[in-house]
Scaffold this motif. Structure first.
Motif, PDB file in Angstrom:
ATOM      1  N   GLY A  23       0.799  -1.214   0.000  1.00  0.00           N
ATOM      2  CA  GLY A  23       0.000   0.000   0.000  1.00  0.00           C
ATOM      3  C   GLY A  23       0.832   1.264   0.000  1.00  0.00           C
ATOM      4  O   GLY A  23       1.998   1.267   0.422  1.00  0.00           O
ATOM      5  N   ALA A  24       0.228   2.336  -0.467  1.00  0.00           N
ATOM      6  CA  ALA A  24       0.899   3.634  -0.519  1.00  0.00           C
ATOM      7  C   ALA A  24       1.152   4.154   0.886  1.00  0.00           C
ATOM      8  O   ALA A  24       0.370   3.907   1.812  1.00  0.00           O
ATOM      9  N   GLY A  25       2.260   4.880   1.030  1.00  0.00           N
ATOM     10  CA  GLY A  25       2.567   5.473   2.329  1.00  0.00           C
ATOM     11  C   GLY A  25       3.073   4.495   3.351  1.00  0.00           C
ATOM     12  O   GLY A  25       3.187   4.837   4.534  1.00  0.00           O
ATOM     13  N   LEU A  26       3.408   3.277   2.915  1.00  0.00           N
ATOM     14  CA  LEU A  26       3.919   2.247   3.819  1.00  0.00           C
ATOM     15  C   LEU A  26       5.219   1.705   3.236  1.00  0.00           C
ATOM     16  O   LEU A  26       5.270   0.610   2.674  1.00  0.00           O
ATOM     17  N   PRO A  27       6.295   2.470   3.327  1.00  0.00           N
ATOM     18  CA  PRO A  27       7.567   2.057   2.713  1.00  0.00           C
ATOM     19  C   PRO A  27       8.144   0.812   3.372  1.00  0.00           C
ATOM     20  O   PRO A  27       7.960   0.579   4.574  1.00  0.00           O
ATOM     21  N   THR A 131      -4.145   9.268  -0.307  1.00  0.00           N
ATOM     22  CA  THR A 131      -3.111   8.795  -1.224  1.00  0.00           C
ATOM     23  C   THR A 131      -2.440   9.943  -1.950  1.00  0.00           C
ATOM     24  O   THR A 131      -1.218   9.933  -2.164  1.00  0.00           O
ATOM     25  N   GLY A 132      -3.177  10.963  -2.306  1.00  0.00           N
ATOM     26  CA  GLY A 132      -2.632  12.064  -3.095  1.00  0.00           C
ATOM     27  C   GLY A 132      -1.558  12.881  -2.402  1.00  0.00           C
ATOM     28  O   GLY A 132      -0.780  13.563  -3.071  1.00  0.00           O
ATOM     29  N   VAL A 133      -1.508  12.848  -1.072  1.00  0.00           N
ATOM     30  CA  VAL A 133      -0.518  13.666  -0.355  1.00  0.00           C
ATOM     31  C   VAL A 133       0.699  12.851   0.062  1.00  0.00           C
ATOM     32  O   VAL A 133       1.650  13.404   0.616  1.00  0.00           O
ATOM     33  N   LEU A 134       0.684  11.544  -0.180  1.00  0.00           N
ATOM     34  CA  LEU A 134       1.806  10.693   0.222  1.00  0.00           C
ATOM     35  C   LEU A 134       2.966  10.854  -0.743  1.00  0.00           C
ATOM     36  O   LEU A 134       2.764  11.096  -1.932  1.00  0.00           O
ATOM     37  N   SER A 138       8.778  11.160   2.962  1.00  0.00           N
ATOM     38  CA  SER A 138       8.444  12.446   3.577  1.00  0.00           C
ATOM     39  C   SER A 138       7.033  12.477   4.145  1.00  0.00           C
ATOM     40  O   SER A 138       6.783  13.157   5.147  1.00  0.00           O
ATOM     41  N   ARG A 139       6.120  11.779   3.535  1.00  0.00           N
ATOM     42  CA  ARG A 139       4.724  11.757   3.997  1.00  0.00           C
ATOM     43  C   ARG A 139       4.240  10.317   3.932  1.00  0.00           C
ATOM     44  O   ARG A 139       4.071   9.755   2.847  1.00  0.00           O
ATOM     45  N   VAL A 140       4.054   9.697   5.095  1.00  0.00           N
ATOM     46  CA  VAL A 140       3.745   8.276   5.158  1.00  0.00           C
ATOM     47  C   VAL A 140       2.569   8.035   6.094  1.00  0.00           C
ATOM     48  O   VAL A 140       2.127   8.931   6.813  1.00  0.00           O
ATOM     49  N   ARG A 141       2.084   6.812   6.095  1.00  0.00           N
ATOM     50  CA  ARG A 141       0.962   6.450   6.968  1.00  0.00           C
ATOM     51  C   ARG A 141       1.403   5.806   8.274  1.00  0.00           C
ATOM     52  O   ARG A 141       0.658   5.832   9.248  1.00  0.00           O
ATOM     53  N   GLN A 142       2.573   5.193   8.294  1.00  0.00           N
ATOM     54  CA  GLN A 142       3.153   4.693   9.534  1.00  0.00           C
ATOM     55  C   GLN A 142       4.401   5.507   9.815  1.00  0.00           C
ATOM     56  O   GLN A 142       5.349   5.497   9.044  1.00  0.00           O
ATOM     57  N   ILE A 143       4.399   6.213  10.944  1.00  0.00           N
ATOM     58  CA  ILE A 143       5.471   7.139  11.292  1.00  0.00           C
ATOM     59  C   ILE A 143       6.274   6.531  12.438  1.00  0.00           C
ATOM     60  O   ILE A 143       5.716   6.199  13.491  1.00  0.00           O
ATOM     61  N   SER A 144       7.567   6.383  12.226  1.00  0.00           N
ATOM     62  CA  SER A 144       8.450   5.820  13.254  1.00  0.00           C
ATOM     63  C   SER A 144       9.148   6.978  13.946  1.00  0.00           C
ATOM     64  O   SER A 144      10.066   7.586  13.395  1.00  0.00           O
ATOM     65  N   LEU A 145       8.710   7.291  15.142  1.00  0.00           N
ATOM     66  CA  LEU A 145       9.098   8.531  15.793  1.00  0.00           C
ATOM     67  C   LEU A 145      10.065   8.310  16.936  1.00  0.00           C
ATOM     68  O   LEU A 145       9.870   7.418  17.763  1.00  0.00           O
ATOM     69  N   ASP A 146      11.117   9.131  16.951  1.00  0.00           N
ATOM     70  CA  ASP A 146      11.969   9.241  18.131  1.00  0.00           C
ATOM     71  C   ASP A 146      11.216  10.142  19.101  1.00  0.00           C
ATOM     72  O   ASP A 146      11.176  11.355  18.937  1.00  0.00           O
TER      73      ASP A 146
END
Length: 408
Positions: A23-27, A131-134, A138-146
């Motif tokens: 899926g989009a936004g899920l690298p 989907t259009g903003v992914l 830089s712009r994803v649906r799962q964000i791995s945050l410190d």
């Protein structure tokens, strides 16, 4: 598309990819990209530990009621993934990590002597972006945050904000990231955010006090604060000249109130802590996107997925001996890649195209002298190992030249 854009370069270097069935936004982080991310996460964890944080792990799922209580459901439900009904519960993927860290604080009683309590986690959160903003990392649906949260007394807030801003500056110095500006993001005129005016004013005063102590000038951005409080946004300018936010420090008196957080004050009364939200180097995805473009794939030694490429002059005769040299590098904690397929010229072009900083050729003479040839200069293997270890230990931004290696 720009060949130096991280979306193109990151895929060409084998750092990440996407798949239609995922899926989009899920690298998908490929092996070399996973090394890069692992190094950055380790760096973030080291900074957090040095600044007094304790490591925690919390679930990516929680009951909807948790986010209703925090206010995230009211504010962000349109950007959250739909609830999943399990038995009699509605579980949702978290849009933020702070409510989970609130529950860590609530797991024990606290007194004024315990504070500040600093918690950190390399944690995933989820946003149901259209989907259009992914785009790439830089712009994803799962964000791995410190991510880190500090629970402190009101008299400790300014110190904690200063503490966080200093840690951000240290991290940026190591990463080679320049700060373009500092923004003080405050409440908008509509007053749609949670909390009353006095609460926001107190939190803004804390942030302003920290900026003043550090001699930092910030421009005010009305309406750009978090829904629970004002924040300092550290703005950077990426390789394309775009300004964006990587790191933030936020002061929050709303969530402690909503969750009835408390501690025993020095006079025996019950008091409420203040939360300081710290994102020292931001999300792994956005940070890696910035670094790919900043370094054009030629990462500093400590970050580089491959720290040296070893090329046997004649693979048929030298491959086994070079494999033993590769093992010496590996045993020293150095990521060395053996390149023994194709002509020497093709192999050199391949590793150069992969942006590997050090390329060592090894033939009969080098094997006899226990050296490698870098840029036509003989460098002793042990001296080179020591040099690369030093670059890794100090997180140097650029590798030393072969001549410098030889003279060291």
């Amino acid at each position: 598309m720009d060949l130096n854009d991280h979306r193109t370069l990151g895929r060409r270097l084998g750092l990440f990819d996407t798949a239609s069935d995922v899926g989009a936004g899920l690298p998908i982080w490929l092996p070399d990209g996973a090394i890069l991310r692992e190094q950055l996460e380790g760096f973030a964890a080291e900074i957090a530990e040095r600044s007094g944080c304790q490591r925690v792990y919390t679930p990516v799922l929680a009951k909807r009621s948790l986010f209703e209580r925090s206010g995230h459901w009211e504010k962000f439900s349109a950007d959250m993934f739909p609830p999943m009904r399990v038995g009699g519960d509605e579980l949702v993927l978290r849009p933020a990590n702070c409510p989970s860290h609130v529950e860590v604080y609530r797991a024990a009683a606290h007194s004024w002597r315990d504070l500040p309590l600093r918690l950190s986690e390399s944690a995933s959160m989820f946003r149901s972006e259209l989907t259009g903003v992914l785009g790439g990392l830089s712009r994803v649906r799962q964000i791995s945050l410190d991510d880190a949260h500090v629970f402190c007394r009101p008299d400790q807030v300014v110190d904690e904000v200063v503490h966080a801003l200093k840690a951000i500056r240290i991290a940026y110095d190591v990463l080679g990231i320049d700060i373009a500006s500092v923004r003080l993001s405050v409440r908008g005129t509509a007053g749609a955010e949670a909390g009353d005016d006095d609460t926001w004013a107190a939190s803004e005063q804390d942030l302003s006090g920290a900026l003043e102590r550090l001699g930092l000038r910030a421009h005010r951005a009305p309406g750009e604060g978090a829904f629970y409080g004002p924040k300092i946004d550290v703005q950077i300018r990426d390789a394309a000249g775009r300004e964006q936010t990587l790191s933030t420090v936020q002061v929050d008196r709303v969530l402690p109130q909503r969750f009835a957080l408390r501690y025993a004050a020095a006079d025996g009364s019950i008091a409420r802590p203040v939360m300081v939200h710290r994102g020292l180097i931001g999300s792994m995805e956005r940070l890696v996107a910035v670094l790919i473009e900043q370094y054009q794939g030629r990462f500093p030694t400590w970050l580089a997925p491959v720290q040296i490429a070893l090329l046997p002059l004649d693979p048929r005769r030298h491959a086994d001996d070079v494999s033993r040299i590769q093992r010496r590098f590996a045993d020293a904690g150095i990521r060395a890649r053996l390149e023994d397929r194709g002509s020497l010229g093709a192999r050199i072009r391949r590793v150069r195209d992969a942006r590997i900083a050090r390329v060592a050729v090894i033939g009969d003479r080098e094997l006899a002298e226990d050296t490698v040839s870098i840029d036509d200069r003989a460098v002793p293997v042990e001296a080179l190992i020591a040099r690369i270890q030093d670059e890794i230990r100090t997180r140097a931004r650029e590798p030393r030249t072969a001549l410098e290696d030889r003279r060291s």
